[in-house]
Scaffold this motif. Sequence first.
Motif, short mmCIF file in Angstrom:
data_model
loop_
_atom_site.label_atom_id
_atom_site.label_comp_id
_atom_site.label_asym_id
_atom_site.label_seq_id
_atom_site.Cartn_x
_atom_site.Cartn_y
_atom_site.Cartn_z
N LEU A 21 0.82 -1.26 0.05
CA LEU A 21 0.00 0.12 0.12
C LEU A 21 0.76 1.21 -0.22
O LEU A 21 0.53 2.05 -0.62
CB LEU A 21 -0.91 0.02 1.22
CG LEU A 21 -2.16 -0.73 1.17
CD1 LEU A 21 -2.67 -0.95 2.42
CD2 LEU A 21 -3.01 -0.57 -0.08
N TYR A 24 2.46 1.69 -3.40
CA TYR A 24 1.37 1.88 -4.32
C TYR A 24 0.95 3.60 -4.08
O TYR A 24 1.19 4.22 -5.26
CB TYR A 24 -0.05 1.40 -4.07
CG TYR A 24 -1.08 1.82 -4.96
CD1 TYR A 24 -1.42 1.43 -6.20
CD2 TYR A 24 -2.02 2.45 -4.39
CE1 TYR A 24 -2.49 1.74 -7.00
CE2 TYR A 24 -3.06 3.15 -5.28
CZ TYR A 24 -3.35 2.56 -6.57
OH TYR A 24 -4.47 2.94 -7.22
N LEU A 73 -9.25 1.66 -4.94
CA LEU A 73 -8.38 0.64 -4.51
C LEU A 73 -8.87 -0.20 -3.23
O LEU A 73 -9.14 -1.55 -3.26
CB LEU A 73 -6.94 1.01 -3.99
CG LEU A 73 -6.01 0.00 -3.53
CD1 LEU A 73 -5.78 -1.22 -4.33
CD2 LEU A 73 -4.77 0.55 -2.99
N VAL A 94 -7.37 -7.15 -8.60
CA VAL A 94 -7.17 -5.94 -7.69
C VAL A 94 -6.90 -4.67 -8.92
O VAL A 94 -7.72 -3.67 -8.83
CB VAL A 94 -6.35 -5.77 -6.77
CG1 VAL A 94 -6.12 -4.47 -5.94
CG2 VAL A 94 -7.11 -6.96 -5.75
N THR A 95 -6.01 -5.24 -9.71
CA THR A 95 -5.71 -3.89 -10.73
C THR A 95 -6.52 -3.79 -11.66
O THR A 95 -6.90 -2.33 -11.83
CB THR A 95 -4.03 -4.31 -11.41
OG1 THR A 95 -3.10 -4.60 -10.43
CG2 THR A 95 -3.69 -3.39 -12.33
N THR A 98 -9.46 -1.82 -9.73
CA THR A 98 -8.99 -0.37 -9.47
C THR A 98 -9.10 0.53 -10.56
O THR A 98 -9.58 1.48 -10.42
CB THR A 98 -7.61 -0.24 -8.68
OG1 THR A 98 -7.85 -1.21 -7.61
CG2 THR A 98 -7.33 0.96 -8.37
N PRO A 146 -2.06 4.52 -12.20
CA PRO A 146 -2.60 3.27 -11.36
C PRO A 146 -1.68 2.10 -11.82
O PRO A 146 -1.17 1.19 -10.96
CB PRO A 146 -4.15 2.89 -11.32
CG PRO A 146 -4.60 4.24 -11.96
CD PRO A 146 -3.50 4.76 -12.76
N PHE A 150 0.71 -0.07 -9.35
CA PHE A 150 0.72 -1.33 -9.13
C PHE A 150 1.80 -2.03 -9.52
O PHE A 150 2.24 -3.38 -8.67
CB PHE A 150 -0.46 -2.07 -9.61
CG PHE A 150 -1.74 -1.94 -8.97
CD1 PHE A 150 -2.05 -2.15 -7.65
CD2 PHE A 150 -2.97 -1.03 -9.60
CE1 PHE A 150 -3.15 -2.27 -7.13
CE2 PHE A 150 -3.94 -0.93 -8.84
CZ PHE A 150 -4.31 -1.44 -7.59
#
Length: 162
Positions: A21, A24, A73, A94-95, A98, A146, A150
């Motif tokens: 996190l 990121y 996220l 998740v990528t 998001t 993003p 990631f």
Amino acid sequence: MSLASTRSIGRHGAQISLRALRRYYSVIIPANLIWEFAHMPLYTIWNEGSWGEIVFAALHCTGGDILIAMSALMLALMLAGQGWPFARQTRQQVTVLTVAFGLAYTLFSEWLNIVIRAAWAYSDLMPIIPILDAGLSPVLQWTFIPIAAFWWASRPFNADEL
């Protein structure tokens, strides 16, 4: 899912890495700040606003970008983040989620603030995506930043899958 991914999830359970996190957001925050200043000429404020208004707009928009990034996220992690970023499949899900949530909100916000509220406007320099009737720059922003974040966040976890 590979056996290594299964072991990784089993070993880490529902944990989410605070290190990932932090990594990121170490990309999201400065990259969005730079992007906001860099694409400011694509908005009318560049020609119509004072330097103070331009700086305020870029900082204000960066704050909004951080909130969008956090919200997108967190929603993705709630839906598909068990064991993130330890398992490759989870990282990918998740990528994708998001980026999709960030893009969806950005397209809505651009429409709301340009068409409905008339809070800002594109300059003639902004390339427009015809079907979406949205500026190319914010769409690219919410695709590339993003993904780069990631990539950086997952780097220390890639070796876990071997």
